[in-house]
Design a protein around this motif. Structure first.
Motif, mmCIF file in Angstrom:
data_model
loop_
_atom_site.group_PDB
_atom_site.id
_atom_site.type_symbol
_atom_site.label_atom_id
_atom_site.label_comp_id
_atom_site.label_asym_id
_atom_site.label_seq_id
_atom_site.Cartn_x
_atom_site.Cartn_y
_atom_site.Cartn_z
ATOM 1 N N SER A 48 0.741 -1.077 -0.125
ATOM 2 C CA SER A 48 -0.091 0.014 -0.116
ATOM 3 C C SER A 48 0.798 1.473 -0.018
ATOM 4 O O SER A 48 0.582 2.316 -0.807
ATOM 5 C CB SER A 48 -0.908 0.060 1.215
ATOM 6 O OG SER A 48 -0.296 0.011 2.559
ATOM 7 N N SER A 51 2.620 1.644 -3.545
ATOM 8 C CA SER A 51 1.743 1.935 -4.450
ATOM 9 C C SER A 51 1.595 3.616 -4.366
ATOM 10 O O SER A 51 1.034 4.080 -5.264
ATOM 11 C CB SER A 51 0.420 1.293 -4.472
ATOM 12 O OG SER A 51 0.585 -0.175 -4.692
ATOM 13 N N LEU A 52 1.151 3.840 -3.130
ATOM 14 C CA LEU A 52 0.927 5.451 -2.996
ATOM 15 C C LEU A 52 2.188 6.356 -3.328
ATOM 16 O O LEU A 52 2.006 7.157 -4.098
ATOM 17 C CB LEU A 52 0.792 5.807 -1.440
ATOM 18 C CG LEU A 52 -0.751 5.527 -0.985
ATOM 19 C CD1 LEU A 52 -0.628 5.384 0.628
ATOM 20 C CD2 LEU A 52 -1.837 6.408 -1.402
ATOM 21 N N GLY A 55 2.207 6.420 -7.243
ATOM 22 C CA GLY A 55 0.993 7.147 -7.845
ATOM 23 C C GLY A 55 1.305 8.452 -7.734
ATOM 24 O O GLY A 55 1.241 9.207 -8.439
ATOM 25 N N THR A 198 -1.937 1.907 -9.632
ATOM 26 C CA THR A 198 -1.869 3.052 -9.027
ATOM 27 C C THR A 198 -1.172 4.113 -9.864
ATOM 28 O O THR A 198 -1.489 5.138 -9.972
ATOM 29 C CB THR A 198 -1.382 2.747 -7.689
ATOM 30 O OG1 THR A 198 -2.043 2.042 -7.133
ATOM 31 C CG2 THR A 198 -1.483 4.101 -6.679
ATOM 32 N N THR A 202 -3.381 7.313 -11.673
ATOM 33 C CA THR A 202 -3.151 8.486 -11.340
ATOM 34 C C THR A 202 -2.333 9.432 -12.338
ATOM 35 O O THR A 202 -2.571 10.465 -12.408
ATOM 36 C CB THR A 202 -2.014 8.451 -10.163
ATOM 37 O OG1 THR A 202 -2.484 7.298 -9.224
ATOM 38 C CG2 THR A 202 -1.682 9.768 -9.511
#
Length: 210
Positions: A48, A51-52, A55, A198, A202
């Motif tokens: 997570s 991925s953030l 992005g 992601t 984005t």
């Protein structure tokens, strides 16, 4: 000499018997469950947070934005995991305590000390979950922290996350007694897919002027 050999054989048999009893008394399945939960929590933090960061990195090449996003993801994810685990385990605790009360009312003899030791600990579960998530989330953060060049930074993050995914996949397979090769591939491709989706979405939204 014969008596000494017999005594040594007797001592060896006694130690072996004691070891077998201790092994039977210790519940390795519980330890395996906790370790597997820790591995899964760390894997969640890894995927997570990475991925953030990927992005945000798709639309902003600034290292500060990427690091702050990863840090925010670490804190938010750890808090979310801790709160969710606390609520879940506390609900389980309420159920088990209520069951103990019902059994006492029916006249069943219960060893209070043993029963209390077997009860789940919500605070312990919450802390373990938050810690596991944070450990996984630190991998992409540390990988990107000192690299100014955007392309090199993204490549290092992907490489570090991929290596960590391989390790977590292997640990999960060993603890869950699953086929190692398939488990590792599942975890690896799952992480790659999460980062790719992601990054792609984005990038699409960022370039569309929304």
């Amino acid at each position: 000499m014969a008596s000494l050999n017999q005594q040594a054989k007797y001592d060896l048999e006694q130690n072996s018997t004691t070891l077998e009893v201790e092994t039977k008394d210790f519940d390795y399945s519980k330890r395996s469950q906790w370790l597997r939960a820790a591995v899964l929590g760390a894997n969640d933090g890894l995927v997570s947070t990475a991925s953030l960061m990927m992005g945000v990195g798709a639309v902003k090449q600034d290292i500060k934005a990427m690091i702050l996003t990863g840090f925010a993801g670490l804190v938010a994810g750890a808090c979310s995991m801790a709160i969710g685990e606390f609520v879940s385990v506390y609900s389980q605790l309420d159920i088990e305590v209520a069951q103990m009360k019902r059994e006492k009312e029916r006249g069943r003899e219960i060893n209070d000390d043993e029963e209390k030791e077997s009860l789940p600990n919500p605070l312990q579960a919450a802390a373990a979950s938050a810690l596991a998530f944070s450990i996984g989330a630190m991998v992409p953060l540390l990988a990107a922290f000192f690299i100014r060049d955007y392309k090199v930074r993204v490549g290092v993050v992907v490489a570090a996350v991929s290596f960590a995914l391989l390790v977590f996949g292997w640990l999960g397979a060993v603890l869950g007694k699953a086929p190692i090769f398939r488990s590792v591939l599942r975890v690896l491709f799952g992480g790659w897919m999460a980062m790719s989706i992601t990054f792609g979405l984005t990038k699409l939204i960022g370039t569309s002027g929304l």
